[in-house]
Design a protein around this motif. Structure first.
Motif, PDB file in Angstrom:
ATOM      1  N   GLU A 171      -0.532  15.977   2.013  1.00 22.16           N
ATOM      2  CA  GLU A 171      -1.138  16.965   1.127  1.00 22.16           C
ATOM      3  C   GLU A 171      -1.462  16.478  -0.276  1.00 22.16           C
ATOM      4  O   GLU A 171      -2.397  16.990  -0.897  1.00 22.16           O
ATOM      5  N   GLN A 172      -0.725  15.520  -0.802  1.00 20.52           N
ATOM      6  CA  GLN A 172      -0.811  15.235  -2.233  1.00 20.52           C
ATOM      7  C   GLN A 172      -1.888  14.229  -2.616  1.00 20.52           C
ATOM      8  O   GLN A 172      -2.499  14.352  -3.680  1.00 20.52           O
ATOM      9  N   HIS A 173      -2.114  13.213  -1.796  1.00 19.02           N
ATOM     10  CA  HIS A 173      -2.953  12.093  -2.207  1.00 19.02           C
ATOM     11  C   HIS A 173      -3.956  11.714  -1.126  1.00 19.02           C
ATOM     12  O   HIS A 173      -3.747  11.948   0.064  1.00 19.02           O
ATOM     13  N   LEU A 174      -5.032  11.076  -1.583  1.00 17.49           N
ATOM     14  CA  LEU A 174      -6.049  10.509  -0.702  1.00 17.49           C
ATOM     15  C   LEU A 174      -6.095   9.011  -0.941  1.00 17.49           C
ATOM     16  O   LEU A 174      -6.209   8.549  -2.079  1.00 17.49           O
ATOM     17  N   LEU A 175      -6.029   8.234   0.130  1.00 19.77           N
ATOM     18  CA  LEU A 175      -6.168   6.784   0.054  1.00 19.77           C
ATOM     19  C   LEU A 175      -7.592   6.424   0.495  1.00 19.77           C
ATOM     20  O   LEU A 175      -7.946   6.576   1.659  1.00 19.77           O
ATOM     21  N   LEU A 176      -8.377   5.963  -0.462  1.00 14.59           N
ATOM     22  CA  LEU A 176      -9.782   5.641  -0.252  1.00 14.59           C
ATOM     23  C   LEU A 176      -9.968   4.137  -0.407  1.00 14.59           C
ATOM     24  O   LEU A 176      -9.446   3.534  -1.346  1.00 14.59           O
ATOM     25  N   ALA A 177     -10.729   3.518   0.501  1.00 21.13           N
ATOM     26  CA  ALA A 177     -10.925   2.069   0.445  1.00 21.13           C
ATOM     27  C   ALA A 177     -12.375   1.704   0.723  1.00 21.13           C
ATOM     28  O   ALA A 177     -13.139   2.495   1.288  1.00 21.13           O
ATOM     29  N   THR A 178     -12.729   0.493   0.342  1.00 22.44           N
ATOM     30  CA  THR A 178     -14.006  -0.109   0.712  1.00 22.44           C
ATOM     31  C   THR A 178     -13.728  -1.514   1.208  1.00 22.44           C
ATOM     32  O   THR A 178     -12.867  -2.224   0.675  1.00 22.44           O
ATOM     33  N   TRP A 179     -14.465  -1.906   2.265  1.00 22.34           N
ATOM     34  CA  TRP A 179     -14.209  -3.218   2.870  1.00 22.34           C
ATOM     35  C   TRP A 179     -15.478  -3.732   3.528  1.00 22.34           C
ATOM     36  O   TRP A 179     -16.048  -3.051   4.393  1.00 22.34           O
ATOM     37  N   VAL A 211     -15.541   5.481   7.934  1.00 19.50           N
ATOM     38  CA  VAL A 211     -14.570   5.791   8.978  1.00 19.50           C
ATOM     39  C   VAL A 211     -13.438   6.572   8.331  1.00 19.50           C
ATOM     40  O   VAL A 211     -12.970   6.227   7.240  1.00 19.50           O
ATOM     41  N   PHE A 212     -13.000   7.665   8.980  1.00 23.28           N
ATOM     42  CA  PHE A 212     -12.036   8.541   8.325  1.00 23.28           C
ATOM     43  C   PHE A 212     -11.077   9.162   9.337  1.00 23.28           C
ATOM     44  O   PHE A 212     -11.401   9.365  10.514  1.00 23.28           O
ATOM     45  N   ASP A 213      -9.892   9.453   8.826  1.00 17.79           N
ATOM     46  CA  ASP A 213      -8.835  10.106   9.586  1.00 17.79           C
ATOM     47  C   ASP A 213      -9.064  11.617   9.489  1.00 17.79           C
ATOM     48  O   ASP A 213      -8.937  12.205   8.413  1.00 17.79           O
ATOM     49  N   ARG A 214      -9.408  12.242  10.612  1.00 14.48           N
ATOM     50  CA  ARG A 214      -9.762  13.665  10.603  1.00 14.48           C
ATOM     51  C   ARG A 214      -8.576  14.558  10.278  1.00 14.48           C
ATOM     52  O   ARG A 214      -8.752  15.737   9.959  1.00 14.48           O
ATOM     53  N   ILE A 244       0.853  -1.189   0.000  1.00 12.59           N
ATOM     54  CA  ILE A 244       0.000   0.000   0.000  1.00 12.59           C
ATOM     55  C   ILE A 244       0.891   1.242   0.000  1.00 12.59           C
ATOM     56  O   ILE A 244       1.847   1.322   0.772  1.00 12.59           O
ATOM     57  N   PRO A 245       0.617   2.233  -0.851  1.00 10.40           N
ATOM     58  CA  PRO A 245       1.416   3.470  -0.810  1.00 10.40           C
ATOM     59  C   PRO A 245       1.353   4.112   0.573  1.00 10.40           C
ATOM     60  O   PRO A 245       0.345   4.002   1.287  1.00 10.40           O
ATOM     61  N   ALA A 246       2.412   4.796   0.929  1.00 11.56           N
ATOM     62  CA  ALA A 246       2.440   5.479   2.227  1.00 11.56           C
ATOM     63  C   ALA A 246       1.469   6.651   2.231  1.00 11.56           C
ATOM     64  O   ALA A 246       1.272   7.316   1.208  1.00 11.56           O
ATOM     65  N   LYS A 247       0.853   6.887   3.377  1.00 14.05           N
ATOM     66  CA  LYS A 247      -0.016   8.057   3.513  1.00 14.05           C
ATOM     67  C   LYS A 247       0.838   9.316   3.499  1.00 14.05           C
ATOM     68  O   LYS A 247       1.940   9.337   4.046  1.00 14.05           O
ATOM     69  N   ASP A 248       0.333  10.377   2.873  1.00 15.45           N
ATOM     70  CA  ASP A 248       1.031  11.654   2.908  1.00 15.45           C
ATOM     71  C   ASP A 248       0.048  12.733   3.336  1.00 15.45           C
ATOM     72  O   ASP A 248      -1.154  12.516   3.407  1.00 15.45           O
ATOM     73  N   GLU A 273      -5.584  -2.185  12.112  1.00 13.40           N
ATOM     74  CA  GLU A 273      -4.311  -1.949  11.427  1.00 13.40           C
ATOM     75  C   GLU A 273      -4.535  -1.733   9.936  1.00 13.40           C
ATOM     76  O   GLU A 273      -3.959  -0.809   9.339  1.00 13.40           O
ATOM     77  N   VAL A 274      -5.372  -2.560   9.323  1.00 15.43           N
ATOM     78  CA  VAL A 274      -5.645  -2.392   7.893  1.00 15.43           C
ATOM     79  C   VAL A 274      -6.352  -1.064   7.652  1.00 15.43           C
ATOM     80  O   VAL A 274      -5.976  -0.292   6.761  1.00 15.43           O
ATOM     81  N   ILE A 275      -7.381  -0.767   8.429  1.00 13.93           N
ATOM     82  CA  ILE A 275      -8.125   0.482   8.254  1.00 13.93           C
ATOM     83  C   ILE A 275      -7.198   1.686   8.392  1.00 13.93           C
ATOM     84  O   ILE A 275      -7.301   2.662   7.639  1.00 13.93           O
ATOM     85  N   SER A 276      -6.265   1.627   9.323  1.00 13.47           N
ATOM     86  CA  SER A 276      -5.403   2.775   9.620  1.00 13.47           C
ATOM     87  C   SER A 276      -4.508   3.165   8.458  1.00 13.47           C
ATOM     88  O   SER A 276      -3.992   4.286   8.419  1.00 13.47           O
ATOM     89  N   ARG A 277      -4.308   2.254   7.498  1.00 13.99           N
ATOM     90  CA  ARG A 277      -3.427   2.549   6.366  1.00 13.99           C
ATOM     91  C   ARG A 277      -4.095   3.398   5.299  1.00 13.99           C
ATOM     92  O   ARG A 277      -3.456   3.781   4.319  1.00 13.99           O
ATOM     93  N   PHE A 278      -5.391   3.688   5.460  1.00 13.28           N
ATOM     94  CA  PHE A 278      -6.121   4.505   4.497  1.00 13.28           C
ATOM     95  C   PHE A 278      -6.591   5.790   5.173  1.00 13.28           C
ATOM     96  O   PHE A 278      -6.525   5.927   6.393  1.00 13.28           O
ATOM     97  N   ASP A 279      -7.052   6.736   4.364  1.00 14.61           N
ATOM     98  CA  ASP A 279      -7.554   8.002   4.904  1.00 14.61           C
ATOM     99  C   ASP A 279      -9.049   7.954   5.178  1.00 14.61           C
ATOM    100  O   ASP A 279      -9.542   8.602   6.095  1.00 14.61           O
TER     101      ASP A 279
END
Length: 350
Positions: A40-48, A122-125, A34-38, A70-76
Motif C-alpha cells: 500500500e505505501q510505496h511504488l517501485l518504478l524502474a527503467t531498463w 511491464v507491471f504487476d497487476r 532494493i527495498p522490499a515491495k509492499d 528475477e530482476v523485473i519481479s523486484r519492481f512494480d
C-alpha cells in the motif's frame, strides 16, 4: 515467479545447478540493495534497456531469461527498451507468472532511423493498474526536429506514453530510447535535439496534468546522456524536468562510464524530496541502479561459459551483455498512499 520451469527439458542437470546457484546469488543481492515491495505505501518504478532482446540470431541461454525475470519481479512497474521481437519476451512473461502484464508499441520503423524495437511497460497487476490510455508521441509540425542537414524529423524511435495508477498515485509515463548516432558532430546534435524535443513537449504538460488530474508526469528510459554536465543532460533538465540527485551521479551502463538512462519528474517538489531522502542502508533508499553482473555472469564465471560462447571470438565481458544487458536497471521508490493527507484536507468534523 514460476521457478518450477527450471525442471524443463531446456536445462541439463549441470545447467540447472548453475542457474539455481545464479538465481540464489541474484536474489540475495536484490534483497540487500532494493527495498522490499509492499502492498500500500510505496511504488517501485524502474527503467531498463535489455540489450537486443531476440534481435540477434543467437538466442539467450535459458537461465538468462530467469535472471531477467528475477530482476523485473523486484519492481512494480518497469519501462523496458529494446524488445526487438516477442518470442523471448513472452517467455520472460510466462516465467514472471499470471500476476504480470505488459503493453508495447509496434516495431520502430527502420527507415526512420529506428531499429525495429518495441518500447514496453511491464507491471504487476496486484499493485499497478493500466488506465486504458496509451499512445506514441508524434510531434506537431511546429515542433519537428531540425539538425544541420536534416529538417522536419520525427523521433527515430517514437516515445511511448501510458497512464497508470497505484493506490492514490496517478502517473503518466513516457519512455524513450533516444537516437544515439555518434558522440560528436551532427549525429550528437540530433541526439540532443531529440532529448530537448520530448522534454519540451511534456514540460508544457506536466503542470497541467497535476493541476487538472493530480497526475505526476515521469520521463524515463535510455536518453543516451553522456554525463551530468554534458549538453545532452542540459537538454533534458533545461525544460523543467527534475532528476533525483541520487540518480544524477550514478552511471547506468554496464561499464559504469556513462549516464545513458534517466528518470526525470515533472511534479511537486515533495516527490523529489522523498526520492532524495538520505539513507544509510540501501534497503531504505528511494533511488539507485542495480548491476546484475555482481551476481551472475561474473568475471570469475568466464571459464564456466566458454562452451556456451560457441566459438564466438568476442570477449566474455561483451558476450554477457547479450545474455543480460549493457545497461543496469535504474529505479526509484515513490509514496503512493495519500490517505492521511486527504483526510487532513477534509478538516475535522465535529
Amino acid at each position: 515467479m514460476r521457478y518450477h520451469l527450471l525442471k524443463g527439458s531446456e536445462f541439463t542437470k549441470r545447467t540447472r545447478r548453475r542457474a539455481v546457484a545464479g538465481l540464489r546469488r541474484l536474489r540475495q543481492r536484490l534483497d540487500a540493495q532494493i527495498p522490499a515491495k509492499d502492498s500500500e505505501q510505496h511504488l517501485l518504478l524502474a527503467t531498463w534497456n535489455i540489450r537486443d532482446l531476440t534481435k540477434t540470431s543467437r538466442r539467450r541461454l535459458p537461465e538468462s531469461l530467469f535472471y531477467l525475470a528475477e530482476v523485473i519481479s523486484r519492481f512494480d512497474i518497469v519501462a523496458i527498451q529494446e524488445v526487438n521481437a516477442l518470442k523471448e519476451w513472452e517467455r520472460i512473461m510466462y516465467i514472471l507468472g499470471p500476476d504480470w502484464d505488459y503493453i508495447a508499441t509496434d516495431e520502430a520503423d527502420r527507415e526512420n532511423g529506428g531499429n525495429g524495437e518495441r518500447l514496453t511497460y511491464v507491471f504487476d497487476r496486484r499493485k499497478v493498474s493500466f488506465q486504458n490510455i496509451a499512445g506514441e508521441l508524434v510531434l506537431p509540425p511546429s515542433a519537428l526536429i531540425s539538425a544541420e542537414t536534416k529538417t522536419g524529423l520525427q523521433f527515430a524511435r517514437t516515445p511511448y506514453v501510458a497512464l497508470f495508477q497505484s493506490g492514490w498515485f496517478k502517473f503518466a509515463l513516457c519512455t524513450v530510447h533516444i537516437y544515439f548516432g555518434k558522440n560528436y558532430g551532427e549525429k550528437l546534435e540530433q541526439r540532443r535535439l531529440e532529448i530537448e524535443a520530448v522534454a519540451r513537449y511534456f514540460g508544457t504538460k506536466s503542470a497541467k496534468e497535476f493541476s487538472e488530474h493530480e497526475r505526476t508526469l515521469i520521463l524515463l528510459g535510455d536518453f543516451n546522456i553522456i554525463s551530468p554536465k554534458h549538453k545532452t543532460m542540459a537538454a533534458l533538465e533545461g525544460q523543467g524536468f527534475k532528476i533525483p540527485k541520487a540518480l544524477r551521479k550514478k552511471p547506468s551502463n554496464s561499464k559504469k562510464t556513462s549516464h545513458y538512462d534517466q528518470i526525470a519528474f515533472g511534479t511537486r517538489q515533495e516527490v523529489l524530496e522523498f526520492v532524495d531522502r538520505f539513507c544509510d542502508d540501501p534497503r531504505d533508499c528511494n533511488a539507485g541502479v542495480f548491476d546484475p553482473f555482481e551476481s551472475v555472469y561474473r568475471a570469475e564465471d568466464e571459464e564456466r561459459y566458454l562452451k556456451e560462447q560457441n566459438g564466438d571470438q568476442r570477449a566474455f565481458e561483451t558476450w554477457r551483455t547479450y545474455e543480460i544487458s549493457d545497461h543496469q536497471a535504474m529505479w526509484v521508490r515513490l509514496q503512493v498512499n495519500s490517505s492521511e493527507e486527504y483526510l487532513k484536507s477534509l478538516g475535522a468534523i465535529s
